[in-house]
Every structure is written in C-alpha cells, then in structure tokens.
Design an enzyme around this catalytic site. Structure first.
Site, PDB file in Angstrom:
ATOM      1  N   ASP A   1      -6.211 -57.740 -59.704  1.00  0.00           N
ATOM      2  CA  ASP A   1      -6.383 -55.701 -58.669  1.00  0.00           C
ATOM      3  C   ASP A   1      -5.601 -55.781 -57.653  1.00  0.00           C
ATOM      4  OD1 ASP A   1      -6.944 -55.803 -61.571  1.00  0.00           O
ATOM      5  OD2 ASP A   1      -9.073 -55.328 -61.207  1.00  0.00           O
TER       6      ASP A   1
ATOM      7  N   ASP B   1      -8.008 -48.200 -67.374  1.00  0.00           N
ATOM      8  CA  ASP B   1      -7.653 -48.232 -66.247  1.00  0.00           C
ATOM      9  C   ASP B   1      -6.603 -48.263 -65.955  1.00  0.00           C
ATOM     10  OD1 ASP B   1      -7.192 -50.781 -66.695  1.00  0.00           O
ATOM     11  OD2 ASP B   1      -8.186 -51.055 -63.672  1.00  0.00           O
TER      12      ASP B   1
END
Length: 203
Positions: free
Chosen positions: A171, A42
């Site tokens: 995250d 990502d």
C-alpha cells in the site's frame, strides 16, 4: 499492452454487456459507490485532474467473496454522481499476476503517477506470510487524464526488502516534502509487529 491484458479486457467487456442488458436490480445502491458486479474493497488512487475526480478501487469483478484483484475506476464532476470507467489496472504482468493490490496516485505536470503493490503467490508449501509471496511495488502512469494507465514497472522488487520483514509490505503512499518525494509503506516483520517503511522512490 500485452495479449493477456487485451484478453482480460475483452472478457470483462463481454460480461458487462450482458449485465447492462439485464440490469433491473432495484436494490443497487445510489448514494454510495457500488461496483457493477463482484467485490469492492478499499478506495485507491483518488485524485482530481482538470476538474474531473477519479476514484479507483480494489475490485474483483468475478467473485463476490474476493478473488483476483483489479482496480476498478469511477469518475465524477461533483462527487455525488459517478460514472463507471471500467477496469483501470489489471493483474497482467509476472510481477502482479495474483492481484493489483492497494496504492495511491498523484498528478504532476499533466501526468498521473500510480504506485501500487503487485501480489504474486508461488506454488508450494507456504504460509504466504514468511514465505511464498512477492509484494512488488509498482509504478505506472497515465498521460490522458487518468483514463488509461500504462508503462508499468517495478520500482522495488520484493527481494530488495530487508530480511527482517515478512512477505506483507504493501500500500504505497507518496508525499512530496521540500521538493523530495517520499514513499510510505505498511509492513509487518517476522514477529508480527507492524512497521512503517519510508523511502525515496523518484530520485
């Protein structure tokens, strides 16, 4: 920096030099960002500073199936053509030695602030969901417009999270609201239920 950081950088530089001399692959992507080698996951820390876009991404340069996670780095002036800027964040500290996991970035007063998850796995009989894993929240900065990242520090140690959570808290994303900074983290409790954690990391 430290000797491990320097050694990892030199190893990567040597590997890339050998690839550049032999890279004639006609199947490399031209319309999507593709890592020089290895595994891409990502995007992280996307930001624009002084007209230059920075796209960082989770990157495993030595293993196409995953492996040890770094942040790779591309730059662009138009979001069409990208230049490889190499490795940005390396797993070179005790609190991130098994992976520089996902995170975010923002610029303020000429300084880019990065927040990411430092992954550590302990040896032993662990499932790495309820035991054996550290998920440390790390802050780092860049003073040169995003080209080098330094001054890494733990802002939330894995042991500081409430016991209700599993070892999966990751995250970090930052949002500024009415002059106050908030951090959002994805989390998973010990009953496999998803949570969102919100804290104030910069007071």
């Amino acid at each position: 920096m430290n000797p491990l950081h320097d050694e990892m950088k030199q190893r990567y530089k040597a590997m890339m030099a050998s690839f550049e001399a032999n890279d004639q692959d006609p199947y490399r992507l031209h319309f999507h960002v593709m890592p020089p080698t290895g595994w891409l996951n990502d995007p992280n820390g996307a930001c624009q500073v002084d007209g230059l876009y920075h796209l960082y991404y989770q990157y495993s340069p030595y293993d196409a199936a995953g492996g040890l996670k770094y942040w790779g780095h591309y730059t662009s002036t138009d979001l069409v053509h990208f230049d490889d800027a190499g490795l940005a964040l390396l797993p070179d500290q005790p609190y991130d030695l098994h992976g520089v996991y996902s995170g975010s970035a923002f610029e303020e007063d000429g300084v880019i602030h990065y927040f990411y998850t430092g992954n550590v796995k302990h040896l032993g009989d662990h499932d790495y969901i309820t035991s054996g894993r550290e998920q440390n929240t790390i802050h780092a900065v860049s003073y040169d417009g995003g080209m080098t990242i330094q001054n890494k520090e733990v802002v939330i140690d894995s042991k500081d999270y409430p016991a209700v959570f599993s070892n999966h808290i990751r995250d970090p994303k930052i949002r500024k609201i009415n002059g106050m900074y908030y951090m959002i983290l994805g989390a998973r409790n010990r009953h496999d239920e998803g949570w969102l954690c919100c804290i104030n990391p910069l007071t």
